[in-house]
Motif scaffolding. Structure first.
Motif, PDB file in Angstrom:
ATOM      1  N   ASP A 198      27.605  35.543  41.261  1.00  0.00           N
ATOM      2  CA  ASP A 198      28.204  36.003  42.396  1.00  0.00           C
ATOM      3  C   ASP A 198      29.686  35.909  42.500  1.00  0.00           C
ATOM      4  O   ASP A 198      30.066  35.816  43.582  1.00  0.00           O
ATOM      5  N   LYS A 199      30.262  35.101  41.555  1.00  0.00           N
ATOM      6  CA  LYS A 199      31.850  35.018  41.704  1.00  0.00           C
ATOM      7  C   LYS A 199      32.624  35.629  40.676  1.00  0.00           C
ATOM      8  O   LYS A 199      31.963  35.969  39.531  1.00  0.00           O
ATOM      9  N   ALA A 200      33.939  35.804  40.895  1.00  0.00           N
ATOM     10  CA  ALA A 200      34.715  36.099  39.803  1.00  0.00           C
ATOM     11  C   ALA A 200      36.003  35.747  40.181  1.00  0.00           C
ATOM     12  O   ALA A 200      36.382  35.175  41.228  1.00  0.00           O
ATOM     13  N   TYR A 201      36.971  35.799  39.109  1.00  0.00           N
ATOM     14  CA  TYR A 201      38.440  35.203  39.459  1.00  0.00           C
ATOM     15  C   TYR A 201      39.222  36.630  40.080  1.00  0.00           C
ATOM     16  O   TYR A 201      38.941  37.649  39.668  1.00  0.00           O
ATOM     17  N   GLU A 202      40.127  36.337  40.912  1.00  0.00           N
ATOM     18  CA  GLU A 202      40.932  37.371  41.315  1.00  0.00           C
ATOM     19  C   GLU A 202      42.457  37.042  41.037  1.00  0.00           C
ATOM     20  O   GLU A 202      42.664  35.831  41.463  1.00  0.00           O
ATOM     21  N   LEU A 203      43.138  37.909  40.807  1.00  0.00           N
ATOM     22  CA  LEU A 203      44.653  37.684  40.337  1.00  0.00           C
ATOM     23  C   LEU A 203      45.396  38.298  41.770  1.00  0.00           C
ATOM     24  O   LEU A 203      44.986  39.409  42.029  1.00  0.00           O
ATOM     25  N   TRP A 204      46.482  37.585  41.887  1.00  0.00           N
ATOM     26  CA  TRP A 204      47.173  37.885  43.015  1.00  0.00           C
ATOM     27  C   TRP A 204      48.631  38.000  42.721  1.00  0.00           C
ATOM     28  O   TRP A 204      49.161  37.087  41.905  1.00  0.00           O
ATOM     29  N   VAL A 205      49.236  38.982  43.439  1.00  0.00           N
ATOM     30  CA  VAL A 205      50.951  39.077  43.304  1.00  0.00           C
ATOM     31  C   VAL A 205      51.203  38.478  44.567  1.00  0.00           C
ATOM     32  O   VAL A 205      50.900  39.096  45.595  1.00  0.00           O
ATOM     33  N   GLY A 210      57.516  37.403  51.376  1.00  0.00           N
ATOM     34  CA  GLY A 210      56.853  36.377  52.389  1.00  0.00           C
ATOM     35  C   GLY A 210      55.601  37.178  52.674  1.00  0.00           C
ATOM     36  O   GLY A 210      54.823  36.650  53.433  1.00  0.00           O
ATOM     37  N   SER A 211      55.392  38.468  52.471  1.00  0.00           N
ATOM     38  CA  SER A 211      54.193  39.103  52.985  1.00  0.00           C
ATOM     39  C   SER A 211      53.084  38.547  52.481  1.00  0.00           C
ATOM     40  O   SER A 211      53.074  37.828  51.265  1.00  0.00           O
ATOM     41  N   ALA A 212      51.704  39.142  52.734  1.00  0.00           N
ATOM     42  CA  ALA A 212      50.431  38.673  52.269  1.00  0.00           C
ATOM     43  C   ALA A 212      50.207  38.952  50.772  1.00  0.00           C
ATOM     44  O   ALA A 212      50.832  39.776  50.328  1.00  0.00           O
ATOM     45  N   PRO A 213      49.707  38.007  50.096  1.00  0.00           N
ATOM     46  CA  PRO A 213      49.323  37.986  48.509  1.00  0.00           C
ATOM     47  C   PRO A 213      48.767  39.649  48.304  1.00  0.00           C
ATOM     48  O   PRO A 213      47.661  39.971  49.318  1.00  0.00           O
ATOM     49  N   ILE A 214      48.972  40.150  47.350  1.00  0.00           N
ATOM     50  CA  ILE A 214      48.459  41.454  47.019  1.00  0.00           C
ATOM     51  C   ILE A 214      47.389  41.202  45.891  1.00  0.00           C
ATOM     52  O   ILE A 214      47.819  40.706  44.941  1.00  0.00           O
ATOM     53  N   THR A 246      42.710  33.061  41.958  1.00  0.00           N
ATOM     54  CA  THR A 246      41.758  32.183  42.940  1.00  0.00           C
ATOM     55  C   THR A 246      40.252  32.398  42.469  1.00  0.00           C
ATOM     56  O   THR A 246      40.069  33.553  41.727  1.00  0.00           O
ATOM     57  N   ILE A 247      39.345  32.076  43.036  1.00  0.00           N
ATOM     58  CA  ILE A 247      37.932  32.174  42.643  1.00  0.00           C
ATOM     59  C   ILE A 247      37.391  32.832  43.770  1.00  0.00           C
ATOM     60  O   ILE A 247      37.315  32.330  45.022  1.00  0.00           O
ATOM     61  N   GLU A 248      36.771  34.193  43.755  1.00  0.00           N
ATOM     62  CA  GLU A 248      36.378  34.900  45.037  1.00  0.00           C
ATOM     63  C   GLU A 248      35.097  35.281  44.694  1.00  0.00           C
ATOM     64  O   GLU A 248      34.483  35.220  43.438  1.00  0.00           O
ATOM     65  N   ARG A 249      34.225  35.948  45.569  1.00  0.00           N
ATOM     66  CA  ARG A 249      33.057  36.739  45.592  1.00  0.00           C
ATOM     67  C   ARG A 249      33.428  37.822  44.407  1.00  0.00           C
ATOM     68  O   ARG A 249      34.530  38.274  43.994  1.00  0.00           O
ATOM     69  N   ALA A 250      32.122  38.257  43.679  1.00  0.00           N
ATOM     70  CA  ALA A 250      32.199  38.979  42.387  1.00  0.00           C
ATOM     71  C   ALA A 250      33.043  40.384  42.847  1.00  0.00           C
ATOM     72  O   ALA A 250      33.780  40.748  41.783  1.00  0.00           O
ATOM     73  N   GLU A 251      32.858  40.858  43.902  1.00  0.00           N
ATOM     74  CA  GLU A 251      33.336  42.106  44.036  1.00  0.00           C
ATOM     75  C   GLU A 251      34.882  41.977  44.384  1.00  0.00           C
ATOM     76  O   GLU A 251      35.476  42.863  44.538  1.00  0.00           O
ATOM     77  N   SER A 253      38.232  39.875  46.814  1.00  0.00           N
ATOM     78  CA  SER A 253      38.300  39.744  48.202  1.00  0.00           C
ATOM     79  C   SER A 253      39.785  40.560  48.619  1.00  0.00           C
ATOM     80  O   SER A 253      40.635  40.733  47.662  1.00  0.00           O
ATOM     81  N   GLY A 254      39.901  40.864  49.818  1.00  0.00           N
ATOM     82  CA  GLY A 254      41.228  41.366  50.320  1.00  0.00           C
ATOM     83  C   GLY A 254      42.279  40.365  50.408  1.00  0.00           C
ATOM     84  O   GLY A 254      43.390  40.553  50.470  1.00  0.00           O
ATOM     85  N   ILE A 255      41.956  39.104  50.694  1.00  0.00           N
ATOM     86  CA  ILE A 255      42.859  37.945  50.937  1.00  0.00           C
ATOM     87  C   ILE A 255      42.349  36.887  49.981  1.00  0.00           C
ATOM     88  O   ILE A 255      41.055  36.598  50.070  1.00  0.00           O
ATOM     89  N   PRO A 256      43.115  35.871  49.677  1.00  0.00           N
ATOM     90  CA  PRO A 256      42.574  34.758  49.009  1.00  0.00           C
ATOM     91  C   PRO A 256      41.863  33.702  49.703  1.00  0.00           C
ATOM     92  O   PRO A 256      42.212  33.522  50.866  1.00  0.00           O
ATOM     93  N   THR A 257      40.569  33.504  49.370  1.00  0.00           N
ATOM     94  CA  THR A 257      39.849  32.386  50.125  1.00  0.00           C
ATOM     95  C   THR A 257      39.710  31.276  49.630  1.00  0.00           C
ATOM     96  O   THR A 257      38.863  30.212  50.294  1.00  0.00           O
TER      97      THR A 257
END
Ligand SMILES: [Zn+2]
Length: 270
Positions: A198-205, A210-214, A246-251, A253-257
């Protein structure tokens, strides 16, 4: 594709590197036009080559493949140093749109090395593909896509960023190639730990302003801990301060958790 042989991985790799000429090029083209399976394989090879070209621990090249590739590149460069080379003149014909004038040596060599290591992975993918029969018919779109991948790899202004782990023994690593003006990104992760279902890696820019990670793609490593993200949908024109995983739920996330497990910043002055 009527019962005959499909294109070899080597030919597809050479095609990807735009090292085919004349009749060979034409034959590959014709086959690709008629064969969705080979088009799909081509798409995978292009993705793999792009990712593997960035990989650090590259595998040895079998002699035959190396020689064949080098002689191609030799022909390509038109070097006159080898009198014995059988460089038959290429018949003059209208230039196809895809043809390039020059394959940068470093990229070509990296791709050659990567291509030789591809056999196993591509075979696995091929088996999966035949099961899924996911046969994409949008050839034009695929060509545009692969051309963009190659353009990104070659772009001198693309940022090349190594992402490293802070304090783990296994030392997972990631490498990102990012072209902010076009919002184009390639990422290759290695030595990544496997995750629960139920987990997956997620990549962020992480934008420089200074705006939110994409979010830049959700991925899971294969058995050897490797994973890649190729051209995730990203807005153009966003300079990056850093990249993170980061590690997020499998589908996804909109923001890193979760805490960032991989991160890296472009070196200043690039
Ligand atoms: Zn085929």
């Amino acid at each position: 594709m009527n019962g005959g042989a499909h294109l070899s991985q080597e030919d597809l790799a050479l095609y990807t590197m735009q090292s085919l000429r004349g009749e060979e090029l034409e034959a590959v083209r014709v086959h690709l036009t008629a064969c969705p399976e080979c088009r799909e394989e081509l798409r995978l090879i292009e993705g793999d080559l792009a990712a593997l070209a960035m990989s650090v621990d590259q595998q040895a090249v079998p002699d035959g493949a190396r020689q064949r590739f080098m002689s191609r590149i030799g022909d390509d460069a038109g070097a006159a140093s080898h009198g014995t080379q059988i460089a038959a003149p290429v018949p003059i014909q209208p230039k196809p749109a895809i043809k390039m004038t020059w394959v940068p040596w470093a990229l070509a060599a990296a791709l050659a090395i990567a291509a030789a290591g591809l056999g196993m992975k591509v075979n696995t993918l091929r088996q999966q593909l035949h099961k899924q029969t996911v046969l994409l018919a949008r050839t034009t779109e695929e060509n545009v896509h692969s051309q963009r991948v190659l353009n990104l790899l070659r772009a001198p202004s693309a940022q090349r960023v190594m992402l490293t782990a802070a304090k783990t023994k296994v030392e997972p690593t990631g490498q990102a190639i990012y072209l902010a003006e076009r919002g184009e990104l390639l990422f290759q992760g290695n030595h990544l730990k496997s995750l629960p279902e139920d987990k997956a890696y997620e990549l962020w820019v992480i934008p420089a302003n200074g705006s939110a990670p994409i979010p830049a793609g959700v991925f899971r490593p294969d058995k050897s801990g490797d994973a890649s993200v190729v051209m995730p949908p990203l807005p153009p024109g966003v300079p990056a301060k850093a990249f993170g995983v980061t590690i997020e739920r499998a589908e996804g996330s909109g923001i890193p958790t979760s805490p960032i497990i991989l991160s890296g910043a472009p070196s200043s002055g690039e």
